[in-house]
Enzyme design. Structure first.
Site, short mmCIF file in Angstrom:
data_model
loop_
_atom_site.label_atom_id
_atom_site.label_comp_id
_atom_site.label_asym_id
_atom_site.label_seq_id
_atom_site.Cartn_x
_atom_site.Cartn_y
_atom_site.Cartn_z
CB ALA A 61 -10.29 -34.96 62.59
N GLY A 100 -15.52 -33.50 64.05
CA GLY A 100 -14.96 -32.97 65.29
C GLY A 100 -15.30 -31.51 65.50
CD GLU A 103 -17.26 -35.81 67.74
OE1 GLU A 103 -17.56 -36.86 68.32
OE2 GLU A 103 -16.23 -35.69 67.03
CD GLU A 123 -17.35 -37.67 62.81
OE1 GLU A 123 -16.83 -36.78 63.49
OE2 GLU A 123 -18.56 -37.66 62.49
#
Length: 719
Positions: A61, A100, A103, A123
């Protein structure tokens, strides 16, 4: 921001295009959703490959968007749609797949990695947890134990380790995208349900509760008050005990709590402060960062003590040729053996040959004739350093830079004995120099912007976090540290014990309390500093030393301790007791309690009960208060620089952002009130008197920390 193409017959290729790391911006997410939908609806497409442009899969992100409302397609439904699709999707991972980005790859049915790729879920280092299914899919793929370790530490893994863990299915030999396309063709007819991680049940652990309890205890011990690692354990625990949908709900709930927390704001502030530490102009306004640095190919290092050895190792690991000098054969040989051993150990861990060919050990200054820069790392003695600087000018080329590794001596005074004042700067490394990342780059009154740019660039090559600071006693870090140590000692005078002070500081988040740190570094180090500052001398009674010196309160407790030969770990006794000299486990020493009681009786001090809150407030706020003075004096360019110095050089807990950020979080008006109260109680401690800049900022409405620099400029004429 996601390019769609037919790569090879029935394989669609979706390429993320958002340089430099293909972050999952709103435009990228929109492009992925549209491209995946297009591929799933196209009857000619039977498999999909997702890759990133310019050799990078996806860095996750864009955290710059965290401060505002998220626009564009949500990440979780996007990943679910990829996993639920009826055509196999292969992630072609080059460069990085982080946060992300990983992910997203976990939502794909297969993962092919480049040999140089790095993968991870970092994160937690931003005060968050992987909230797009990372805490639920990863345990289902690689197992609970491995997933816990990766998620709670945020550690990156290599492609080779990822393959061993089962995180990727294959490592490519050549072109990763082509390998992924070939792999996609080979799996077209295979069933997809076994590859949908949300349908898997994590491997059952017979002693799962014990595993999670142990993991929780470990992260609490390691994180020292940080809440994100604890939340990560809680989320993975749910993955092991509840269906996927309920696990996702819990992940979302935990993320909601973390997202708005003060710790997340502090960690994200620290992230950007570190990134920008080398980008500010100098405190004096000179723009070194738009000045081209000089080339540094060969460096001289004078002195092979503990600090010099670490500097040499750091330079050589960066691929820089080094001439290492000592003045006596015995010290030279000892330094050579130590440096060689450190480089061989490091090379052994990485499976490469040690770069010993870059090293020259010598007793002769004449070997420095071809160096571009010299780092002096001799004993912290002004006259000795002056002699070294003077000698260097006789052998170095006229354009060679001369740097001093001093922790607080006057750089201008050293420059004055040279023939090249614009080419003299400070490089304050922190011990051990081959491990600690911080370097304070000190510019003197005549240091040129080009010199600062060159030294900063050299530090970056060495993997250091460099901060440009002005020339004053102690620079930034040690100038502030003096007041932190003083407050801790004053607390002992007033009734605290070393264990009480250290426990409060460790609960606040420091890895070690101040008295344990003193024992580790050696109490004799501080003794030498105080002697050099004229605070200890032959005219001071060593038995009943005065408690006021140079017009302010002084605590002679450390001096009296040193008189007893208690220098810390090296002697087995300091503020704590150790089983033997050199042992590391600190144990409370009953003799210290008696020592403190005798001291208080001698000076007529009535001990009182001190709270942990007072310990933290006086220690932490005295740091911030001096930080405000440093900003007003123009010694640091901004509060971010001060905080980076304390995060990387002094063990300030990262989840509290730094002493200046912490002051902003407490509230400037509250900090002002607390300092005023403590100064009324202790008028003989000038450092507790609130700085004029703090008062000005409160009067200006306590602006956010990002706006302090503009206020400092406006107010500087009144300070």
């Amino acid at each position: 921001m996601a390019r769609y193409a037919r790569a090879h017959g029935p394989v669609a290729l979706i390429t993320l295009t958002n340089p430099p790391v293909n972050a999952l911006s709103a435009a990228v997410r929109t492009g992925i959703v549209e491209s995946v939908s297009r591929a799933l609806q196209d009857d000619r497409v039977r498999a999909v490959v997702i890759c990133g442009e310019n050799g990078t899969f996806c860095g996750g992100a864009d955290i710059r968007q965290f401060s505002g409302p998220m626009s564009g397609p949500p990440l979780v439904p996007m990943i679910h749609s990829i996993e639920a699709g009826d055509k196999p999707v292969v992630a072609a991972i080059e460069g990085v797949a982080l946060g992300g980005g990983l992910e997203l790859a976990l939502g794909c049915h297969y993962r092919i990695a480049n040999p140089k790729a790095r993968l991870g879920l970092p994160e937690v280092t931003l005060g968050l947890l992987p909230a797009a299914g990372g805490t639920q899919r990863l345990p289902r793929l690689i197992g609970i134990t491995a997933a816990l370790e990766l998620i709670t530490t945020g550690r990156h893994v290599s492609a080779q380790e990822a393959l061993q863990l089962g995180l990727v299915d294959q490592i490519s030999d050549g072109n990763t995208v082509q390998a992924a396309v070939k792999f996609a063709l080979s799996v077209i007819d295979r069933p997809l349900n076994p590859r949908r991680l949300s349908l898997r049940t994590p491997a059952c652990l017979p002693d799962a509760e014990r595993v999670f309890d142990a993991a929780l205890a470990q992260v609490k011990r390691r994180s020292r008050g940080a809440v994100a690692p604890v939340a990560c354990v809680q989320a993975v625990r749910v993955a092991a005990t509840l269906p996927y949908e309920r696990g996702m709900a819990r992940e979302r709930e935990l993320m909601g709590t973390l997202f708005t927390s003060g710790q997340a704001r502090a960690l994200q502030y620290a992230f950007f402060a570190q990134r920008n530490a080398g980008k500010w102009s100098l405190p004096n306004g000179a723009r070194w960062n738009i000045t081209k640095p000089g080339e540094v190919r060969r460096v001289g290092v004078i002195g092979l003590g503990t600090m010099g050895r670490g500097i040499v190792v750091s330079l050589v690991k960066a691929g820089i040729s080094v001439v290492a000098i000592e003045t006596k054969p015995k010290e030279l040989e000892a330094g050579k053996i130590a440096v060689t051993a450190m480089l061989e150990r490091d090379a052994g861990r990485r499976g490469v040959a040690p770069p010993l060919h870059l090293l020259t050990f010598t007793l002769s200054f004449s070997q420095l004739r071809g160096v571009d820069l010299v780092i002096e790392a001799v004993f912290e003695d002004m006259e000795l350093k002056k002699r070294v600087f003077s000698d260097l000018c006789k052998v170095c080329t006229p354009d060679a830079l001369i740097c001093t590794n001093t922790s607080g001596l006057n750089v201008d005074e050293l420059a004055a004995v040279t023939d090249r004042r614009p080419l003299v700067a400070g490089m304050h490394f922190f011990a051990p120099a081959h491990i600690m990342r911080l370097v304070e780059v000190v510019f003197g009154a005549q240091t040129s912007p080009e010199s600062v740019a060159t030294v900063m660039a050299l530090g970056k090559r060495m993997g250091k976090v460099c901060v440009a600071v002005g020339n004053c006693p102690g620079f930034v870090g040690n100038r502030m540290l003096k007041h932190y140590i003083n407050q801790a000692c004053f607390l002992l005078e007033e009734g605290a014990t070393p264990e009480q002070v250290d426990q409060a500081l460790e609960e606040f988040g420091f890895a070690l309390g101040i008295f344990k740190v003193n024992d580790l570094s050696g109490l004799d180090v501080g003794l030498r500093v105080r002697k050099a500052a004229g605070l200890i001398g032959p005219d001071i009674d060593p038995v009943n030393p005065p408690r006021w010196r140079k017009g302010e309160r002084y605590c002679p407790l450390p001096d009296l301790l040193c008189q007893q030969g208690r220098f810390g770990q090296k002697t087995g006794r300091g503020w704590y007791l150790y089983d033997s000299p050199g042992a590391k486990e600190a144990k409370p020493d009953p003799e210290i309690r008696s020592f403190l009681e005798d001291y208080r009786r001698r000076y007529g001090i009535t001990p009182r009960r001190l709270t942990s809150q007072e310990v933290i407030e006086r220690c932490a706020l005295s740091l911030a208060n001096e930080g405000f003075r440093i900003l007003a004096d123009g010694v640091a360019a901004g509060p971010e620089d001060v905080d980076v110095i304390y995060l990387f050089g002094y063990g300030w807990p990262r989840h509290r952002g730094g002493p200046m950020f912490h002051a902003a979080q407490v509230g400037l008006a509250a900090v002002l009130e607390k300092l005023e109260r403590y100064h009324r109680l202790h008028p003989d401690v000038p450092s507790l008197q609130p700085s004029p800049l703090l008062r000005k900022l409160v009067a200006a409405g306590s602006p956010p920390i990002q706006q302090w620099k503009s206020h400092i400029k406006k107010l500087s004429s009144n300070l």
